[in-house]
Design an enzyme around this catalytic site. Structure first.
Site, PDB file in Angstrom:
ATOM      1  N   LYS A 184      -1.081   2.054  10.659  1.00  0.00           N
ATOM      2  CA  LYS A 184      -2.343   2.156   9.100  1.00  0.00           C
ATOM      3  C   LYS A 184      -2.174   4.133   8.456  1.00  0.00           C
ATOM      4  O   LYS A 184      -1.694   4.103   7.419  1.00  0.00           O
ATOM      5  CB  LYS A 184      -3.574   2.585   9.940  1.00  0.00           C
ATOM      6  N   ARG A 211     -14.458  -1.347  11.299  1.00  0.00           N
ATOM      7  CA  ARG A 211     -13.870  -1.880  12.264  1.00  0.00           C
ATOM      8  C   ARG A 211     -14.677  -2.627  13.023  1.00  0.00           C
ATOM      9  O   ARG A 211     -13.864  -2.857  14.228  1.00  0.00           O
ATOM     10  CB  ARG A 211     -14.341  -0.356  13.205  1.00  0.00           C
ATOM     11  N   ARG A 254       2.340   9.355  20.936  1.00  0.00           N
ATOM     12  CA  ARG A 254       1.922  10.102  19.314  1.00  0.00           C
ATOM     13  C   ARG A 254       1.699  11.510  19.301  1.00  0.00           C
ATOM     14  O   ARG A 254       0.533  12.070  20.354  1.00  0.00           O
ATOM     15  CB  ARG A 254       0.507   9.101  18.792  1.00  0.00           C
ATOM     16  N   ARG A 289      -4.373  13.110  21.179  1.00  0.00           N
ATOM     17  CA  ARG A 289      -5.294  12.914  20.907  1.00  0.00           C
ATOM     18  C   ARG A 289      -5.990  12.632  22.019  1.00  0.00           C
ATOM     19  O   ARG A 289      -5.326  12.111  23.084  1.00  0.00           O
ATOM     20  CB  ARG A 289      -5.274  12.041  20.203  1.00  0.00           C
ATOM     21  N   ARG A 338      -9.401   0.641  24.043  1.00  0.00           N
ATOM     22  CA  ARG A 338      -9.719   0.782  22.693  1.00  0.00           C
ATOM     23  C   ARG A 338      -8.938  -0.721  21.779  1.00  0.00           C
ATOM     24  O   ARG A 338      -8.991  -1.031  20.696  1.00  0.00           O
ATOM     25  CB  ARG A 338      -8.606   1.885  22.216  1.00  0.00           C
TER      26      ARG A 338
HETATM   27  P1  AMP Z   1      -9.415   6.654  14.826  1.00  0.00           P
HETATM   28  O1  AMP Z   1      -8.540   7.320  14.583  1.00  0.00           O
HETATM   29  O2  AMP Z   1      -9.468   4.920  13.180  1.00  0.00           O
HETATM   30  O3  AMP Z   1      -8.275   4.948  15.738  1.00  0.00           O
HETATM   31  O4  AMP Z   1     -10.460   6.586  15.610  1.00  0.00           O
HETATM   32  C1  AMP Z   1     -10.627   6.877  16.857  1.00  0.00           C
HETATM   33  C2  AMP Z   1     -12.450   6.573  16.906  1.00  0.00           C
HETATM   34  O5  AMP Z   1     -13.038   7.345  16.861  1.00  0.00           O
HETATM   35  C3  AMP Z   1     -12.089   4.766  17.714  1.00  0.00           C
HETATM   36  O6  AMP Z   1     -11.855   4.619  19.096  1.00  0.00           O
HETATM   37  C4  AMP Z   1     -13.736   5.121  17.923  1.00  0.00           C
HETATM   38  O7  AMP Z   1     -14.407   5.671  18.740  1.00  0.00           O
HETATM   39  C5  AMP Z   1     -13.573   6.184  15.957  1.00  0.00           C
HETATM   40  N1  AMP Z   1     -14.261   5.018  15.568  1.00  0.00           N
HETATM   41  C6  AMP Z   1     -12.903   5.406  14.346  1.00  0.00           C
HETATM   42  N2  AMP Z   1     -13.826   4.506  13.157  1.00  0.00           N
HETATM   43  C7  AMP Z   1     -14.465   3.990  13.218  1.00  0.00           C
HETATM   44  C8  AMP Z   1     -15.395   3.337  13.217  1.00  0.00           C
HETATM   45  N3  AMP Z   1     -15.436   2.549  11.478  1.00  0.00           N
HETATM   46  N4  AMP Z   1     -16.529   2.782  13.670  1.00  0.00           N
HETATM   47  C9  AMP Z   1     -16.861   3.008  14.637  1.00  0.00           C
HETATM   48  N5  AMP Z   1     -16.726   3.895  15.695  1.00  0.00           N
HETATM   49  C10 AMP Z   1     -15.046   4.571  14.702  1.00  0.00           C
END
Ligand code: AMP
Length: 215
Positions: free
Chosen positions: A13, A88, A127, A160, A171
């Site tokens: 994404k 989410r 990654r 990360r 996740r």
């Molecule tokens: P991402 O970079 O989108 O994979 O997000 C990394 C982490 O940030 C996720 O595993 C969640 O812990 C947190 N996170 C990101 N976006 C959200 C969201 N919309 N709601 C809740 N937690 C989020």
């Protein structure tokens, strides 16, 4: 265009969002990036968020919704945006609809980037991201010319904290249980579109723009 990008962690994404920005100049709002910036800055919000992020769980809706609402009010969002990693779960999707209703707006599309679950582990463990410019690499599929260094700007690449195998399992579980139901949510609203996220990044992007009718 107001667009939501849906897809499992590692589906690409973020990569597609970055290409949309480069080509069309719409801002990308990544809640993951906003949260990581808060963690990096050591703010109270960042400290609270980090424990959830490191365990692979979602950060509470109350934290994320406030952050998104504030971001959407900024000037650069007037003509549209790409929401990446938000919503989410169903509660966040409903809250987003309410926020948009209040200002007489609605989403144009929710685009699902589909990748088989079994491909995601390697995409995520491999990654790497540039500390300076945010360019993304994968040590298995699209490695940089020099290990640990960004091809574009020479910046240092990092992994990360939540791209470790145990956290990734969690996740993916959270995605299946809480985020995947949004596919039905947006399909029910008649705005769901989907593309395959497997294969060459530029070919996927061509499909993305054709599916959205903006190529
Ligand atoms: P991402 O970079 O989108 O994979 O997000 C990394 C982490 O940030 C996720 O595993 C969640 O812990 C947190 N996170 C990101 N976006 C959200 C969201 N919309 N709601 C809740 N937690 C989020």
């Amino acid at each position: 265009m107001r667009l939501v990008l849906l897809g499992a962690p590692g589906a690409g994404k973020g990569t597609q969002a970055k290409k949309l920005i480069e080509k069309y100049g719409m801002p990308q709002i990544s809640t993951g990036d906003l949260l990581r910036a808060a963690v990096g800055a050591g703010t109270e919000l960042g400290k609270e968020a980090k424990t959830y992020m490191d365990s692979g769980n979602l950060v509470p809706d109350s934290v994320v919704l406030g952050m998104v609402e504030e971001r959407l009010r900024q000037d650069d969002c007037k003509n549209g945006y790409i929401l990446d990693g938000f919503p989410r779960n169903t509660a966040q999707a409903e809250a987003l609809d309410e926020m948009l209703d209040k200002v007489g707006m609605s989403l144009d599309a929710a685009l699902s980037v589909d990748v088989p679950l079994e491909d995601l582990m390697k995409r995520l463990t491999g990654r790497r991201t540039c500390k300076d410019c945010g360019q993304m690499y994968n040590i298995y599929f699209s490695a940089p010319a020099t290990e640990g260094k960004c091809d574009k700007c020479g910046g240092e690449l990092y992994q990360r904290d939540d791209d470790q195998e145990e956290t990734i399992q969690k996740r993916l579980e959270v995605y299946t249980e809480q985020t995947a139901p949004l596919i039905d949510y947006y399909s029910g609203k008649g705005i769901l579109k989907s593309v395959s996220g497997t294969g060459n990044i530029d070919e996927i992007f061509a499909n993305v723009t054709a599916t959205l009718g903006i190529s």
